[in-house]
Motif scaffolding. Structure first.
Motif: not given
Ligand SMILES: Nc1nc2c(c(=O)[nH]1)N[C@H]1C(S)=C(S)[C@@H](COP(=O)(O)O)O[C@H]1N2
Ligand SMILES: [Mo]
Length: 325
Positions: A84, A86, A142, A150, A152, A177, A224, A239, A241-242
């Motif tokens: 992941n 995050f 990504c 996925i 969802w 977030t 996660q 990224f 997709s917050a």
């Molecule tokens: N709040 C938050 N949202 C985030 C991120 C993060 O670091 N913080 N990373 C992003 C990135 S770079 C990606 S690729 C996806 C990954 O989602 P997943 O781990 O559920 O596949 O979440 C996105 N949303």
């Protein structure tokens, strides 16, 4: 992933991650056990959850929506939940599964605010009941060059937007977030300007593909993956997709977003998946599908708009996508 000075971004990490290190393997075993426990459970309504948490692995009843499926094989649950990004829980792919247990997903509210006639603060229980939950399997890609498929659980974000009644000034939507250093150890490092922020143009946010997401594989979102509620925009780099959002704000000007603020020449506001526009430091023409990542597995060609062009290309008619990257 996206840190300039780190070896993670220069391509060498992609090769290194094709070999599963022992500690990642061990975390995956742990996640697998958790998944097995969940699968044996009953279908819980919101009241069955523990006081401060949506029970890890609790089932969520959702109806598959045949209009939103893909032919590709879904990625394994263990990969979706142990590899992941995050950053609030660390910058390594294996950090979120290990650290996100400190996130408190109840009580949880999402404030819908700004340029709307009907602002509202939703509890997570209100959000779960707002519209019928659907299962939709999306391709996710990504910006680093890996992808997953996925299943969802959620409903179109448009359901919330319609109820909020945006004013004529509402041209963009900002997603914010949670940023609580007591729950999120990653906030101690100042990599990004916390809270994590993302944004969409209002027509992108209204598009039926844009998903208000509360689960995956028929169960509540693992922490996660952005529990208890996140946005999923499948035709854009991941990224956008917050995760774990607390605010949906309607605004007139394009909002500042975390990754664009971090490096505006690398991460644009639009960030549509586009094999023809390279990241300044690597090609975006192909991708590595997680779960297919043996040394000899061929990479997949990346599809324009991640394969959702029929549905979303019209949103960008007449725009130079090299300029609006
Ligand atoms: N709040 C938050 N949202 C985030 C991120 C993060 O670091 N913080 N990373 C992003 C990135 S770079 C990606 S690729 C996806 C990954 O989602 P997943 O781990 O559920 O596949 O979440 C996105 N949303
Ligand atoms: Mo990402």
């Amino acid at each position: 992933m996206l840190i300039k000075s780190s070896r993670r971004l220069d391509g060498s990490d992609i090769a290194a991650s094709e070999v599963t290190p022992r500690r990642v393997f061990e975390r995956r075993r742990h996640v697998l056990r958790a998944a097995g426990a969940g699968a044996a459970g009953l279908v819980f309504g919101p009241r069955a959850f523990a006081a401060n948490d949506a029970a890890e692995g609790a089932k969520l009843a959702a109806t598959p929506n045949p209009a939103f499926q893909v032919a590709d094989k879904p990625t394994a649950f263990k990969d979706i939940t142990s590899y992941n990004n995050f950053y609030e829980f660390g910058t390594d792919k294996g950090d979120p599964v290990q650290n996100a247990h400190t996130l408190q997903t109840r009580p949880w509210t999402v404030s819908v605010e700004g340029e709307v006639h009907q602002p509202k603060i939703y509890s997570i229980d209100d959000l779960l009941k707002l519209a019928p939950l659907e299962e939709r399997t999306y391709r996710m890609r990504c910006v680093e060059g890996w992808s997953m498929v996925i299943p969802w659980v959620g409903y179109s974000l448009a359901e919330i937007i319609k109820r909020a009644q945006p004013t004529a000034n509402a041209k963009y939507v900002e997603f914010v977030t949670l940023a609580d250093p007591r729950q999120m150890p990653g906030l101690a490092s100042k990599i990004l300007d916390w809270p994590y922020r993302e944004g969409l143009r209002i027509d992108e946010a209204m598009h039926p593909l844009t998903l208000l997401t509360v689960g995956l594989y028929g169960q509540v979102l693992p922490k996660q993956d952005g529990a208890p509620v996140r946005i999923v925009v499948p035709w854009k780099y991941g990224f956008k997709s917050a995760k774990s959002i607390v605010k949906i704000r309607f605004v007139e000007k394009a909002p500042a977003t975390s990754w664009n603020t971090y490096a505006s020449d690398e991460y644009g506001f639009y960030s549509n998946v586009n094999p023809n526009v390279d990241h300044p430091r690597w090609s975006q023409a192909t991708e590595r599908r997680i779960g297919e990542d043996g040394f000899f597995s061929p990479k997949r060609p990346t599809l324009m708009f991640n394969g959702y062009g029929d549905q979303v290309a019209s949103l960008y008619q007449g725009m130079d996508l090299k300029k609006f990257y």
